[in-house]
Structures are given as C-alpha cells and as structure tokens.
Design an enzyme around this catalytic site. Structure first.
Site, PDB file in Angstrom:
ATOM      1  N   ALA A 102       9.039 -19.836  12.229  1.00  0.00           N
ATOM      2  CA  ALA A 102      10.064 -19.466  12.876  1.00  0.00           C
ATOM      3  C   ALA A 102       9.866 -18.629  13.985  1.00  0.00           C
ATOM      4  O   ALA A 102       9.975 -18.431  15.237  1.00  0.00           O
ATOM      5  CB  ALA A 102      10.928 -19.970  13.004  1.00  0.00           C
TER       6      ALA A 102
ATOM      7  N   CYS B  13      14.838 -11.009   5.438  1.00  0.00           N
ATOM      8  CA  CYS B  13      14.524 -10.740   6.300  1.00  0.00           C
ATOM      9  C   CYS B  13      15.267  -9.721   6.615  1.00  0.00           C
ATOM     10  O   CYS B  13      14.673  -8.412   7.009  1.00  0.00           O
ATOM     11  CB  CYS B  13      14.322 -11.573   7.442  1.00  0.00           C
ATOM     12  SG  CYS B  13      14.065 -13.333   7.595  1.00  0.00           S
TER      13      CYS B  13
HETATM   14  N1  PLP Z   1      15.581 -17.498  11.600  1.00  0.00           N
HETATM   15  C1  PLP Z   1      16.108 -18.231  10.467  1.00  0.00           C
HETATM   16  C2  PLP Z   1      17.458 -18.730  11.441  1.00  0.00           C
HETATM   17  C3  PLP Z   1      15.988 -17.654   9.042  1.00  0.00           C
HETATM   18  O1  PLP Z   1      16.714 -17.860   8.552  1.00  0.00           O
HETATM   19  C4  PLP Z   1      14.360 -17.209   9.900  1.00  0.00           C
HETATM   20  C5  PLP Z   1      13.792 -16.638   8.091  1.00  0.00           C
HETATM   21  O2  PLP Z   1      14.725 -16.190   7.507  1.00  0.00           O
HETATM   22  C6  PLP Z   1      13.926 -17.186  10.814  1.00  0.00           C
HETATM   23  C7  PLP Z   1      14.148 -17.846  12.040  1.00  0.00           C
HETATM   24  C8  PLP Z   1      12.006 -16.548  10.683  1.00  0.00           C
HETATM   25  O3  PLP Z   1      11.478 -17.928   9.506  1.00  0.00           O
HETATM   26  P1  PLP Z   1       9.747 -17.426   9.679  1.00  0.00           P
HETATM   27  O4  PLP Z   1       9.908 -17.218   8.422  1.00  0.00           O
HETATM   28  O5  PLP Z   1       8.952 -18.104   9.670  1.00  0.00           O
HETATM   29  O6  PLP Z   1       9.383 -16.649  10.983  1.00  0.00           O
END
Ligand code: PLP
Length: 379
Positions: free
Chosen positions: A72, A325
C-alpha cells in the site's frame, strides 16, 4: 507460554491455502512473467493473469485497472506523486484527511516542498471528517483528495461515498486508501466512487511485499506519471520484474477474503463485541464505540496508566499502542491527536486488532490479562 496475537491491523499470517498456491512459483514455476518466448514465462504470465482477474473481481474493477505494486505504501506514493505530476497544469492543491496513514501524509509533505499546496481536513472526537469544511476547501484547482476507507488505529469507517460526491462536484480525483478495509468489509470501487484505490495483501492473510493500485480507466480516465522506470511493466506504470509468487498470493487471498468479507466479520465481530463488553465493564473507554467500525478493531483508553508500561508486563499478548508503522516513534499517535485527544490520553490508548485465527478462549484470556495488568499498574 502461549502467545496471543492481537495485532492483525499491523500484519496477518499467510493463510495455508494462500501459501500452498504460492509455493510452486518460487521454484518449479519460477519463470519471468515478461518472458514471451518460452513455457516458463507463459506459465508465470498465466498465473499473473489469474491473480489480476481475482483481485479485479473482488473490488469490482476491470483487469486493466489493476497495477501490482510492493504494497500500500508504494500504491499510495504512485497515486499521489503520479497524479501530482500529471495534473500540475490543472492545479497544485491536494487535500487529505488529518487522520490518514503516514504513507499519505509524508508523501504530501514531500510534495509540499516542491510547491504543492497541501490542506488537511479536521476530524471530530470520533475521527469523522467535517464534510462542510471539505466542501468549502475543494476548489477547481484541487487535483486530488485522499481519504481512507477505514482507519488503521480506531477502525472507524469513513463516509467515502459522501466524500466522493464532494470531490467529483469539483472535477477532482479521489484516492481511497482501502488498506485496512480490504477483506474486512465490502470494497467496490464504483460503489465507493474511488478513482484510485490502494490495498496490500499482508493485511488480509496474504504475503508481505505485494499490493495493488486500482486506477480508473473510464469516467474519468485517470492519468498517472510512473514513478519507477525500466522495462515498461504494468502498462508502463510500474516497471520492474513482477513478483509472481507474491501476486499469486495476493490473488488467492483476494479470492478467499476480499470477495467475501462476511466470513471475516462473522468470525471477528462476536469476539470483538465480547472483548469490548468486558473492557467497558472494567471501566476502559472504547473509542467511537457507537460508530460504524471494522469488525476486528478495538481502540481503547486505559485511564491512569501509560500503555507502553502495560505492554511491558503482558509479554504473552501481542498488540499495539498505535499503528504498527508509527509505533517505532516515541511520539503519541497523530491520529488520536487529530481527533482532539490530549497527549496524555493518547499515551493511555491501545489497539487490539483481531484476526481469523483468534479463538474465543484467547479473547477471554486477553481480556482478563489486560484488566488485571491495568488494575495492578493503577494500584
Ligand atoms: N495505509 C494504511 C491505512 C495502513 O494501515 C498501512 C499499514 O499499516 C499502510 C497504508 C501501508 O501498508 P503497507 O505495509 O502495505 O505498505
């Protein structure tokens, strides 16, 4: 001691059915999906086509509208930077909800240093955006509005259809970050009115390092400038040899969970309700309890203590004090601060996120462990 995993919004284990489908593509069928001249390449390409169909079907798009990415974060970067570069002659104004994920907010901050004007929409104490405010700030030169379908920390589901109407009334584009919603609630690009939509396999029992960006082709046809250049893969939008095992895993997980999120909900919702009932009865405060939320997420305040102290004394429980994150940072979560929580309140909050493998017994044990630890720290 049996460890109980309640951090499924951070990541999920790969489902055995998904893993089984992926495995042959690491060795037996290792071909490069771009090799057009032999059987190894054809085999890989066929698997990619099936997965593209699976993911497209599950979100109601066409296969040509799917771009495979590494997750994402990359999908969001491609969408935001790609739109910013392609539409900068129309305008340089970009809007986002103040509770968006850092993948959105940090990308926008980066663009801000290149002359783009970034505006954030405030939210109320439950995390819902002020739609009048949004209506007032979206202008004819607003090229993009970013709004997530469900918040990763609180599980609150955002009114994307209403947001889409406002955005489209000014001929702007809507990027919907559906990373947390996929596999948990229905996600359909037309029903939502999304022009771009980001998702990631590891949030719904698929593998890490693979995701997709939906890019609308009709009404309107969205133009993006690519951010990775090389072999013109993914219709030139994302060059780089395709991660075939990952793509197969994404497709398989989409077929299992994205197409039919009711299975997830039927399993998690009763467990979540049980967990919330016990925590509320013990005096904890559930965030946005009366709102429409993801069926697996509990965001809770434990007044009188700091959440990191609680986590330290319950080593058999895995959960988060914010989003995975951002939990490496010592700062309180930007999401709760945007919702108007004080710093002190933010530090008392924890997020419990359930998954398909959690059992009733685990939830019972988790609630009694958390309540006992909370009482011990307060005494
Ligand atoms: N967007 C949201 C709402 C998320 O919760 C996350 C990850 O926790 C991301 C984006 C990023 O995802 P990725 O780990 O696939 O880069």
């Amino acid at each position: 001691m049996h460890s109980i995993y309640l951090d499924n919004n951070a990541t999920t284990p790969v489902h055995p059915v998904v893993l089984e489908q992926m495995l042959p593509y690491f060795n037996e069928r290792f071909g490069n999906a771009s090799s057009k001249l032999h059987r190894f390449g054809w085999q890989a390409d066929e698997a990619v086509q099936i997965a593209r169909e699976q993911i497209a079907t599950s979100i109601g798009s066409s296969t040509q509208e799917i771009v495979f990415t590494s997750g994402a974060t990359e999908s969001i970067n491609l969408a935001i930077k790609g739109v910013a570069q392609a539409y900068q002659n129309k305008g340089k104004h970009i809007v986002a909800l103040s509770t968006e994920h850092k993948a959105v907010l940090d990308t926008l901050e980066f663009l801000g240093s290149f002359g783009f004007e970034i505006e954030l929409v405030p939210v109320n104490r439950d995390g819902l955006p002020d739609l009048n405010y949004l209506s007032n700030i979206v202008r004819n030169d607003t090229i993009l509005v970013c709004a997530m379908l469900a918040n990763n920390e609180t599980g609150v589901i955002l009114p994307i259809k209403e947001i889409a109407q406002i955005v489209h009334s000014k001929n702007s584009l809507l990027l919907c970050d559906a990373t947390q919603a996929c596999g948990k609630i229905p996600v359909n690009v037309d029903e939502l009115g999304a022009d771009l939509l980001a998702l990631s396999a590891h949030k719904f029992n698929g593998p890490k390092g693979i995701g997709a960006l939906y890019v609308r082709r009709k009404k309107p046809r969205v133009t993006l400038l690519p951010q990775l250049h090389g072999g013109q893969h993914e219709s030139g939008l994302r060059s780089g040899t395709l991660n075939v095992p990952g793509i197969v895993g994404l497709g398989a997980a989409a077929k299992l969970f994205l197409t039919n999120p009711n299975n997830f909900s039927e399993h998690c919702l009763p467990l979540r309700n049980e967990l919330e009932k016990s925590l509320s009865n013990a005096g904890c405060k559930i965030t946005a309890q009366t709102l429409e939320r993801l069926p697996n997420t509990v965001h809770v305040l434990l007044p009188g203590i700091k959440a990191d102290r609680l986590i330290a004394i319950v080593p058999n429980l895995a959960f988060s004090t914010g989003s995975a994150c951002s939990s490496a940072l010592a700062a309180p979560s930007h999401v709760t601060l945007a919702m108007g929580f004080t710093e002190a309140e933010s530090y008392t909050s924890i997020r419990l996120s359930l998954g398909i493998f959690n059992t009733k017994e685990e939830i019972k044990q988790a609630e009694s462990t958390i309540i006992a630890a909370w009482e011990k720290l307060r005494s």
